[in-house]
Write a protein that holds these residues in place. Structure first.
Motif, mmCIF file in Angstrom:
data_model
loop_
_atom_site.group_PDB
_atom_site.id
_atom_site.type_symbol
_atom_site.label_atom_id
_atom_site.label_comp_id
_atom_site.label_asym_id
_atom_site.label_seq_id
_atom_site.Cartn_x
_atom_site.Cartn_y
_atom_site.Cartn_z
ATOM 1 N N THR A 139 0.819 -1.209 0.000
ATOM 2 C CA THR A 139 0.000 0.000 0.000
ATOM 3 C C THR A 139 0.851 1.255 0.000
ATOM 4 O OG1 THR A 139 -1.756 -1.172 1.178
ATOM 5 C CG2 THR A 139 -1.836 1.232 1.195
ATOM 6 N N LYS A 140 1.915 1.283 0.791
ATOM 7 C CA LYS A 140 2.801 2.454 0.822
ATOM 8 C C LYS A 140 3.538 2.599 -0.506
ATOM 9 C CE LYS A 140 6.596 4.533 3.529
ATOM 10 N NZ LYS A 140 7.339 4.485 4.808
ATOM 11 N N HIS A 141 4.009 1.491 -1.051
ATOM 12 C CA HIS A 141 4.646 1.535 -2.367
ATOM 13 C C HIS A 141 3.688 2.105 -3.412
ATOM 14 C CE1 HIS A 141 8.590 -0.284 -2.023
ATOM 15 N NE2 HIS A 141 8.112 -1.291 -1.304
ATOM 16 N N HIS A 142 2.481 1.587 -3.424
ATOM 17 C CA HIS A 142 1.498 2.005 -4.428
ATOM 18 C C HIS A 142 1.213 3.497 -4.300
ATOM 19 C CE1 HIS A 142 -2.758 1.230 -6.311
ATOM 20 N NE2 HIS A 142 -2.064 2.142 -6.970
ATOM 21 N N TRP A 143 1.060 3.988 -3.073
ATOM 22 C CA TRP A 143 0.713 5.396 -2.883
ATOM 23 C C TRP A 143 1.818 6.301 -3.423
ATOM 24 C CZ3 TRP A 143 1.966 10.101 -0.889
ATOM 25 C CH2 TRP A 143 0.917 11.003 -0.730
ATOM 26 N N TRP A 144 3.063 5.968 -3.123
ATOM 27 C CA TRP A 144 4.181 6.823 -3.545
ATOM 28 C C TRP A 144 4.401 6.745 -5.048
ATOM 29 C CZ3 TRP A 144 6.048 10.797 -1.226
ATOM 30 C CH2 TRP A 144 7.317 11.307 -1.517
ATOM 31 N N ASP A 188 7.774 2.894 8.764
ATOM 32 C CA ASP A 188 6.336 2.797 9.011
ATOM 33 C C ASP A 188 5.677 2.422 7.700
ATOM 34 O OD1 ASP A 188 3.543 3.270 9.559
ATOM 35 O OD2 ASP A 188 4.149 4.568 11.223
ATOM 36 N N TYR A 189 4.935 1.331 7.691
ATOM 37 C CA TYR A 189 4.324 0.855 6.463
ATOM 38 C C TYR A 189 3.108 1.688 6.043
ATOM 39 C CZ TYR A 189 0.670 -1.324 9.317
ATOM 40 O OH TYR A 189 -0.386 -1.545 10.195
ATOM 41 N N ASN A 190 2.688 2.626 6.883
ATOM 42 C CA ASN A 190 1.566 3.500 6.554
ATOM 43 C C ASN A 190 2.057 4.750 5.828
ATOM 44 O OD1 ASN A 190 -0.778 2.203 8.168
ATOM 45 N ND2 ASN A 190 0.850 2.385 9.682
ATOM 46 N N TRP A 191 1.508 5.020 4.664
ATOM 47 C CA TRP A 191 1.936 6.207 3.918
ATOM 48 C C TRP A 191 1.545 7.495 4.638
ATOM 49 C CZ3 TRP A 191 -1.826 9.646 2.600
ATOM 50 C CH2 TRP A 191 -3.142 9.171 2.521
ATOM 51 N N GLU A 242 -11.941 25.480 8.017
ATOM 52 C CA GLU A 242 -10.955 25.857 9.013
ATOM 53 C C GLU A 242 -9.557 25.693 8.420
ATOM 54 O OE1 GLU A 242 -13.292 24.587 13.138
ATOM 55 O OE2 GLU A 242 -11.789 23.229 12.262
ATOM 56 N N VAL A 243 -8.618 26.453 8.930
ATOM 57 C CA VAL A 243 -7.222 26.342 8.523
ATOM 58 C C VAL A 243 -6.412 25.950 9.755
ATOM 59 C CG1 VAL A 243 -5.211 27.564 7.623
ATOM 60 C CG2 VAL A 243 -7.482 28.008 6.647
ATOM 61 N N LYS A 244 -5.674 24.857 9.650
ATOM 62 C CA LYS A 244 -4.961 24.331 10.811
ATOM 63 C C LYS A 244 -3.783 23.480 10.365
ATOM 64 C CE LYS A 244 -8.637 22.344 12.418
ATOM 65 N NZ LYS A 244 -9.589 21.509 13.214
ATOM 66 N N THR A 245 -3.076 22.901 11.332
ATOM 67 C CA THR A 245 -1.970 21.996 11.027
ATOM 68 C C THR A 245 -2.509 20.658 10.539
ATOM 69 O OG1 THR A 245 -0.691 23.023 12.804
ATOM 70 C CG2 THR A 245 0.138 20.940 11.933
ATOM 71 N N TRP A 246 -1.923 20.155 9.451
ATOM 72 C CA TRP A 246 -2.359 18.872 8.896
ATOM 73 C C TRP A 246 -2.031 17.746 9.871
ATOM 74 C CZ3 TRP A 246 -0.004 14.250 7.398
ATOM 75 C CH2 TRP A 246 -0.758 13.406 6.558
ATOM 76 N N ARG A 247 -3.019 16.861 10.068
ATOM 77 C CA ARG A 247 -2.876 15.719 10.966
ATOM 78 C C ARG A 247 -3.291 14.458 10.209
ATOM 79 N NH1 ARG A 247 -2.951 15.221 16.679
ATOM 80 N NH2 ARG A 247 -3.389 17.457 16.860
ATOM 81 N N SER A 248 -2.415 13.472 10.187
ATOM 82 C CA SER A 248 -2.649 12.292 9.342
ATOM 83 C C SER A 248 -3.919 11.532 9.716
ATOM 84 C CB SER A 248 -1.443 11.350 9.410
ATOM 85 O OG SER A 248 -1.285 10.807 10.706
ATOM 86 N N THR A 249 -4.263 11.486 10.995
ATOM 87 C CA THR A 249 -5.436 10.726 11.420
ATOM 88 C C THR A 249 -6.751 11.439 11.113
ATOM 89 O OG1 THR A 249 -5.172 11.685 13.629
ATOM 90 C CG2 THR A 249 -4.218 9.505 13.245
ATOM 91 N N GLU A 250 -6.680 12.704 10.720
ATOM 92 C CA GLU A 250 -7.888 13.465 10.426
ATOM 93 C C GLU A 250 -7.999 13.868 8.964
ATOM 94 O OE1 GLU A 250 -8.181 16.834 12.973
ATOM 95 O OE2 GLU A 250 -7.998 15.675 14.830
ATOM 96 N N HIS A 251 -6.877 14.164 8.336
ATOM 97 C CA HIS A 251 -6.909 14.822 7.032
ATOM 98 C C HIS A 251 -6.306 13.979 5.913
ATOM 99 C CE1 HIS A 251 -6.434 18.237 10.095
ATOM 100 N NE2 HIS A 251 -7.719 18.218 9.740
ATOM 101 N N LYS A 267 6.649 4.922 15.676
ATOM 102 C CA LYS A 267 6.759 4.248 14.388
ATOM 103 C C LYS A 267 5.961 2.956 14.446
ATOM 104 C CE LYS A 267 11.504 5.678 13.207
ATOM 105 N NZ LYS A 267 12.856 5.165 12.930
ATOM 106 N N ASN A 268 5.280 2.642 13.368
ATOM 107 C CA ASN A 268 4.528 1.385 13.325
ATOM 108 C C ASN A 268 5.350 0.227 12.775
ATOM 109 O OD1 ASN A 268 1.692 2.034 14.255
ATOM 110 N ND2 ASN A 268 1.969 3.612 12.691
ATOM 111 N N GLY A 269 6.535 0.525 12.253
ATOM 112 C CA GLY A 269 7.383 -0.537 11.742
ATOM 113 C C GLY A 269 6.861 -1.131 10.444
ATOM 114 N N GLY A 270 7.355 -2.335 10.129
ATOM 115 C CA GLY A 270 6.935 -3.017 8.907
ATOM 116 C C GLY A 270 7.649 -2.540 7.659
ATOM 117 N N TRP A 271 8.629 -1.635 7.827
ATOM 118 C CA TRP A 271 9.278 -1.019 6.667
ATOM 119 C C TRP A 271 10.781 -0.899 6.942
ATOM 120 C CZ3 TRP A 271 6.855 0.053 2.091
ATOM 121 C CH2 TRP A 271 7.514 0.855 1.165
#
Length: 435
Positions: A218-223, A331-334, A296-305, A415-419
């Motif tokens: 999934t991370k490979h595909h996204w990049w 981290d295997y999560n993009w 709204e304008v704010k700092t980007w957060r991976s779990t929300e945006h 880090k979630n690892g896997g990478w």
């Protein structure tokens, strides 16, 4: 005069015949490849089970005929880049892509794996959306699937391009970046792995585990997709607008396109340093009332945006400068990897403009991170009820910024690892050069 008229008619007729022949040739090539896949499927030897490592195997068998057919098909389709329903030309021809290069208002890229039920619901939500005549809809696949292809073939309301991740598990079922039977088992531990002599014994992740191919894909595909769309899609060489990245299990409101274009104008006028536009977070809003036209304008957060992210070429150019940091972060999560980049590599924290009333939804908690069965139709019925109850608040005349929050560092909690495998690092970093 009659001779000139006759010549003009002959030229027009020849042009029509040429266009038809081109369309038939392209379609015929794909149909022949599909037939070849079907023919070889019956005789192909089965591949190894996923992540079934065997250090005693002296060598991996070569790819079977079906796998080679898939690889050839994917290579050809990524090279041809045939845009269906193209602007300014006959649908299904390559001329459509060139003619439409400056005509697209928006490019939407859908990352597709193997959840046809979710994909069908996404397509239905797009069919109900308004104003998509100048949208280029790109489906990026990591699996060749006739069932999924039929869903994509049913899209007749906008221009469509299919691209295929060329290093998928389907194309490399018994070798890296798929799972080589000589790779180390996930939990074997480094001392035992070294004694076994498995391929990646020296490269466990931060937690001592070895790579699992289906998570890494999934991370490979996204990049890869990010690079390919911005740099290699011929129809977008001169494109200066937004690219919206979504996934097969997302669902869009009827006015998402209208709202995103309004946000783009708002960014240009009032927030030129906004890096990302987001159609919404995972939080459900029951009453759109006074939120429908607000961002709204704010700092980007991976779990929300990370859902419904739109960026322009300037943001992309800054991101690819962080290729090494992205490709080496364990981290295997993009999306968590992107979060790491915002505090370690990018020039500053990402600034996101996000809808208060979401225009994008997640159609079910199942898939890679969840073990429960998928029931997307149940979730979609809840979403449709929200949209129906707020129909009068959709399609706002203008969008306004309701609040601007101060930017601040948001560091991944862990880090979630896997990478940890160096082969993943090197393949990931190679996408800028390969295509």
């Amino acid at each position: 005069m009659r001779l000139r008229v006759y010549k003009r008619k002959v030229l027009l007729l020849a042009l029509v015949v040429l266009v038809a022949a081109c369309a038939l040739w392209t379609g015929g090539r794909q149909r022949k490849a599909e037939a070849a896949v079907r023919e070889t499927a019956a005789t192909a030897r089965p591949g190894p089970a996923v992540n079934e490592s065997r250090a005693d195997v002296p060598g991996s068998p070569g790819p079977d005929n079906r796998t080679l057919t898939y690889r050839a098909l994917v290579y050809q389709l990524n090279f041809d880049q045939v845009v269906r329903n193209g602007l300014g030309s006959v649908p299904g021809t390559r001329a459509a892509a060139a003619a439409a290069a400056v005509g697209y208002d928006l490019v939407m890229v859908v990352q597709v794996h193997d959840r046809p039920e979710h994909l069908q619901l996404l397509v239905e939500s797009l069919r109900r959306a308004r104003g998509l005549q100048r949208l280029l809809l790109v489906f990026s696949h990591d699996l060749w699937s006739p069932r999924i292809n039929r869903i994509v073939d049913g899209v007749d309301f906008c221009s469509v391009l299919q691209i295929f991740f060329p290093f998928s598990l389907q194309l490399y079922p018994g070798e890296f970046p798929g799972h080589d039977p000589r790779d180390c088992p996930r939990d074997v531990g480094r001392p035992a792995a070294v004694q076994m002599g498995c391929n990646n014994a020296q490269y466990p992740d931060s937690f001592g585990h070895y790579r699992e191919a289906h998570f890494c894909q999934t991370k490979h595909h996204w990049w890869w997709k990010l690079h390919f769309v911005w740099d290699k899609v011929k129809a977008l060489q001169d494109y200066k607008g937004l690219v919206l990245f979504i996934e097969e299990d997302h669902y869009l409101s009827p006015d998402f396109y209208h709202v995103l274009k309004a946000m783009w104008s708002l960014k240009t006028e009032n927030c030129p340093d906004c890096d990302i536009l987001s159609l919404g977070t995972y939080a459900r809003v029951g009453d759109y009332g006074d939120k429908s036209n607000k961002v709204e304008v704010k700092t980007w957060r991976s779990t929300e945006h990370n859902m419904g992210m739109a960026m322009d070429r300037a943001t992309y150019q800054k991101l690819i400068e962080c290729t090494d940091a992205f490709c080496k972060y364990d981290d295997y999560n993009w999306d968590w990897t992107l979060q790491h980049l915002t505090v370690s590599c990018l020039p500053r924290y990402w600034k996101v403009m996000v809808c208060e009333a979401p225009r994008i939804f997640h159609s079910g908690d199942c898939g890679m991170h969840h073990k429960k069965a998928c029931a997307p139709a149940v979730e979609i019925s809840k979403i449709d009820k929200i949209l129906s109850n707020n129909a009068q608040h959709l399609f706002p005349e203008t969008m306004t910024i309701s609040k601007v929050y101060p930017l601040g560092a948001i560091t991944p909690h862990v880090k979630n690892g896997g990478w940890g495998d160096i082969r993943d690092h090197e393949l990931c970093a190679s996408y800028r050069r390969l295509q």
